[in-house]
Scaffold this motif. Structure first.
Motif, PDB file in Angstrom:
ATOM      1  N   SER A 153       4.314   4.912   2.915  1.00 13.98           N
ATOM      2  CA  SER A 153       5.168   6.038   2.786  1.00 13.98           C
ATOM      3  C   SER A 153       4.907   6.678   4.316  1.00 13.98           C
ATOM      4  CB  SER A 153       4.702   6.987   1.910  1.00 13.98           C
ATOM      5  OG  SER A 153       4.703   6.548   0.464  1.00 13.98           O
ATOM      6  N   ILE A 154       3.698   6.662   4.950  1.00 12.92           N
ATOM      7  CA  ILE A 154       3.685   7.208   6.172  1.00 12.92           C
ATOM      8  C   ILE A 154       4.612   6.705   7.254  1.00 12.92           C
ATOM      9  CG2 ILE A 154       2.039   7.581   8.240  1.00 12.92           C
ATOM     10  CD1 ILE A 154       0.168   7.948   5.809  1.00 12.92           C
ATOM     11  N   CYS A 155       4.385   5.097   7.151  1.00  9.72           N
ATOM     12  CA  CYS A 155       5.440   4.347   7.870  1.00  9.72           C
ATOM     13  C   CYS A 155       6.924   4.739   7.883  1.00  9.72           C
ATOM     14  CB  CYS A 155       5.143   2.941   7.880  1.00  9.72           C
ATOM     15  SG  CYS A 155       3.531   2.184   8.257  1.00  9.72           S
ATOM     16  N   ILE A 156       7.280   4.780   6.695  1.00  4.45           N
ATOM     17  CA  ILE A 156       8.730   4.905   6.310  1.00  4.45           C
ATOM     18  C   ILE A 156       9.100   6.419   7.013  1.00  4.45           C
ATOM     19  CG2 ILE A 156      10.565   5.060   4.755  1.00  4.45           C
ATOM     20  CD1 ILE A 156       9.628   2.502   5.532  1.00  4.45           C
ATOM     21  N   VAL A 196      10.236   4.373  -6.213  1.00  2.00           N
ATOM     22  CA  VAL A 196       9.474   5.501  -5.636  1.00  2.00           C
ATOM     23  C   VAL A 196      10.083   5.999  -4.389  1.00  2.00           C
ATOM     24  CG1 VAL A 196       7.311   6.645  -4.849  1.00  2.00           C
ATOM     25  CG2 VAL A 196       7.068   4.965  -6.872  1.00  2.00           C
ATOM     26  N   MET A 197      10.300   5.105  -3.445  1.00  2.00           N
ATOM     27  CA  MET A 197      10.976   5.510  -2.248  1.00  2.00           C
ATOM     28  C   MET A 197      12.319   6.002  -2.540  1.00  2.00           C
ATOM     29  SD  MET A 197      10.289   6.006   1.014  1.00  2.00           S
ATOM     30  CE  MET A 197       8.904   5.174   0.849  1.00  2.00           C
ATOM     31  N   ASN A 198      13.122   5.288  -3.337  1.00  2.00           N
ATOM     32  CA  ASN A 198      14.641   5.807  -3.832  1.00  2.00           C
ATOM     33  C   ASN A 198      14.467   7.163  -4.313  1.00  2.00           C
ATOM     34  OD1 ASN A 198      15.608   3.607  -2.838  1.00  2.00           O
ATOM     35  ND2 ASN A 198      16.686   3.199  -4.821  1.00  2.00           N
ATOM     36  N   ASN A 224       0.854  -1.237   0.021  1.00  2.00           N
ATOM     37  CA  ASN A 224       0.007  -0.047   0.058  1.00  2.00           C
ATOM     38  C   ASN A 224       0.835   1.209  -0.128  1.00  2.00           C
ATOM     39  OD1 ASN A 224      -1.555   2.310   1.222  1.00  2.00           O
ATOM     40  ND2 ASN A 224      -3.103   0.786   1.403  1.00  2.00           N
ATOM     41  N   LYS A 225       0.886   1.967  -1.257  1.00  2.00           N
ATOM     42  CA  LYS A 225       2.071   2.915  -1.247  1.00  2.00           C
ATOM     43  C   LYS A 225       1.835   4.196  -0.121  1.00  2.00           C
ATOM     44  CE  LYS A 225       1.771   5.092  -5.242  1.00  2.00           C
ATOM     45  NZ  LYS A 225       1.871   5.489  -6.560  1.00  2.00           N
ATOM     46  N   MET A 267       6.438  -4.703  -5.806  1.00  2.00           N
ATOM     47  CA  MET A 267       7.504  -4.123  -4.650  1.00  2.00           C
ATOM     48  C   MET A 267       8.552  -3.363  -5.086  1.00  2.00           C
ATOM     49  SD  MET A 267       9.407  -6.521  -2.009  1.00  2.00           S
ATOM     50  CE  MET A 267       7.930  -7.414  -1.449  1.00  2.00           C
ATOM     51  N   ALA A 268       9.107  -3.784  -6.411  1.00  2.00           N
ATOM     52  CA  ALA A 268      10.346  -2.806  -7.029  1.00  2.00           C
ATOM     53  C   ALA A 268       9.771  -1.596  -7.283  1.00  2.00           C
ATOM     54  CB  ALA A 268      10.666  -3.557  -8.208  1.00  2.00           C
TER      55      ALA A 268
END
Length: 434
Positions: A154-157, A230-232, A149-150, A224-225
Motif C-alpha cells: 500500500s505504501i509503495c502504491i 483491497v486496492m480497488n 505484504n499488504k 494476490m487477488a
C-alpha cells in the motif's frame, strides 16, 4: 458537422461510462460490505465448508447469504461472474479520453506554457506512454514479493501515485492532468480484475469442477487477488473525484494542483477506511473526523487571493489650472455649500466608455469565439456549458463563473486564443465590478 457528431459521440460514451461505473463501483461497495459483514456460521454450516454467512431483508423478502472457505460441496449449475462492469467502464473511459482529449488535444490536452509538444501527435503519444509506464510499474510491484505484504504494498502504491500525479501535472494541461491520474487509477482497477481477480477465480472454479483440492498455487493467486481487491476498494472514491473534477477548475487550476489532488486522494481514501472498519464492526469516528478537518484546511489553503479593483484612469479637467476662475472664500462662520463639479463629466463618461470598449474588445477576440451562439473557433459546435458571452450584460449574468474560470486560467481552454496575463487580470477586475 464534425464538431456536432463529436458532441454526440462524447454524450453517448460519457453516459455509457457513468452507467457502467455505477454498476462496477456499486458492485464493489456491495461485495466489500458483504465480505466484511459475514458472521461466524453455526456448526452445521461450518461442517459444509461455509466460512461466514449473514441474513438480509430487501425488496419485501429475506436473503440468506453464505460464503464458502474454498469450494462448495458441488459446482452450482449457474454461477454469476462480475467482470463486465469493470471492463465496460474502462473501455468507455478510454473512448472518452480519445474523443475529448486526443481528438481536440490543442484545447484540452496541451498547455504550451508547460510543455511544447510541437504537435498533437507528440502530446497524444506522450499521454499513452505515460499511462502504459505507470500501469507497468504497478504490475511489477504487485507481482513481486512486495505485493504479498499488504502494508508495504500500500505504501509503495501511494508513493507511485504521488509521483505520477506530479509528473502528469508537469506534462499536460491542468484539467487533463487530473483525468490522467483518474485514467491510471481506472486502468489499475480494471487490470486488477483482468490480471488478478479473474485468474484466481477461474483457478478455484477449475479445481472444483475437476474435484481437485486447491493447492498452494491457487492459494497464492487468491492472496494476490485479495490484495488487488483491497486496492480497488481504496481507489474508488479518488477515482470518482477525478471523474467529476473537470467541472471544478478551482481544484485542478490551483498553482499546486497536483498537491490538491494528492490531498483529496488521502482524504477520500481515509473516509473509505472508516466504512471498511465499520463493516467489520469497528466504529472509529477518527477516520471521519480527520478527513473533515483536512478538508477544512484544504479549503482555507486553496482560497483565492483578493481581487484588486480595476484602476480608473484620472480625468483631466477641461479648464487649464492657470485659467481657472478665482473663487470667493465664504464669510466668517458660514459653511460653503457643496457644489457638484460639472467640468470633465462628459470626458469621464467617455473614458469609462472607452474602458468598456477595450474590455469588450478582449472578450470578443479571446472569449466570444467559443462562447457565442454559433462558435467560430474550430472544434466547437456549441458554446461550452451553454454560456454565451458577447455583451456586458452577458458578463454580468455569468459574472461568478467568469471570475472563477478566468482567474484560475481554466479559460480559454488550453489558452487557444492567447489571452495574456494582463488581459486576464483586467477581465477579472472588470467582471468583479459589474
Amino acid at each position: 458537422m464534425g464538431a456536432y457528431l463529436f458532441d454526440w459521440l462524447a454524450l453517448f460514451f460519457r453516459w455509457f461510462h457513468v452507467i457502467a461505473g455505477i454498476a462496477w463501483i456499486g458492485a464493489s461497495f456491495y461485495f466489500v460490505w458483504l465480505d466484511m459483514s459475514l458472521q461466524k456460521p453455526p456448526e452445521w454450516k461450518s461442517k459444509k465448508g461455509i466460512s461466514g454467512d449473514l441474513w438480509a431483508v430487501h425488496g419485501g423478502g429475506f436473503y440468506e447469504i453464505a460464503k464458502y472457505k474454498l469450494e462448495p460441496e458441488e459446482m452450482p449449475k449457474t454461477l454469476h461472474w462480475f467482470k463486465w462492469e469493470a471492463y465496460t467502464t474502462w473501455l468507455t473511459g478510454a473512448a472518452m479520453m480519445a474523443i475529448v482529449y486526443y481528438a481536440n488535444a490543442t484545447a484540452y490536452l496541451i498547455d504550451p506554457s508547460k510543455v511544447d509538444f510541437g504537435s498533437n501527435v507528440g502530446a497524444i503519444s506522450t499521454s499513452i506512454l505515460f499511462l502504459l509506464i505507470s500501469y507497468a510499474i504497478y504490475e511489477i510491484i504487485v507481482r513481486s514479493r512486495i505485493g504479498k505484504n499488504k502494508m508495504v504494498f500500500s505504501i509503495c502504491i501511494f508513493v507511485l501515485m504521488v509521483i505520477a500525479t506530479y509528473i502528469s501535472y508537469q506534462l499536460f494541461s491542468d484539467r487533463a492532468s487530473f483525468i490522467h491520474v483518474g485514467a491510471i487509477l481506472g486502468t489499475i482497477m480494471a487490470g486488477n480484475v483482468f490480471f488478478g481477480i479473474m485468474p484466481a477465480q477461474r483457478a478455484l472454479v477449475d479445481c472444483v469442477r475437476r474435484g481437485v483440492k486447491p493447492g498452494k498455487e491457487v492459494a497464492d493467486l487468491a492472496l494476490m487477488a485479495r490484495n488487488r481487491s483491497v486496492m480497488n476498494n481504496y481507489f474508488t472514491l479518488p477515482l470518482i473525484f477525478t471523474m467529476i473534477s473537470n467541472h471544478y477548475p478551482m481544484m485542478y487550476s490551483h498553482a499546486q494542483g497536483w498537491l490538491v489532488l494528492v490531498f483529496v486522494g488521502v482524504i477520500t481514501a481515509t473516509a473509505r477506511h472508516y466504512f471498511n472498519q465499520k463493516h467489520l464492526g469497528h466504529h472509529q469516528p477518527k477516520y471521519l473526523v480527520i478527513p473533515a478537518i483536512a478538508t477544512v484546511l484544504l479549503i482555507i489553503w486553496m482560497r483565492p487571493a483578493p481581487i484588486e479593483p480595476l484602476p480608473v484612469p484620472p480625468v483631466q479637467s477641461a479648464v487649464p489650472v492657470e485659467a481657472a476662475p478665482e473663487t470667493t472664500p465664504p464669510a466668517d462662520g458660514a459653511t460653503a455649500a457643496a457644489v457638484p463639479a460639472t467640468e470633465g463629466t462628459a470626458e469621464a463618461v467617455a473614458v469609462a466608455s472607452s474602458a468598456d470598449d477595450a474590455i469588450m474588445g478582449v472578450v470578443q477576440a479571446k472569449c466570444s469565439v467559443c462562447h457565442m451562439a454559433q462558435p467560430t473557433q474550430a472544434g466547437f459546435n456549441a458554446p461550452p456549458a451553454g454560456i454565451i458571452i458577447v455583451t456586458p450584460e452577458d458578463m454580468k449574468t455569468h459574472k461568478a463563473k467568469i471570475i472563477t474560470a478566468v482567474q484560475s486560467s481554466y479559460m480559454p481552454l488550453g489558452n487557444i486564443t492567447g489571452l495574456t496575463d494582463e488581459e486576464r487580470a483586467q477581465l477579472v477586475a472588470y467582471a468583479s465590478g459589474l
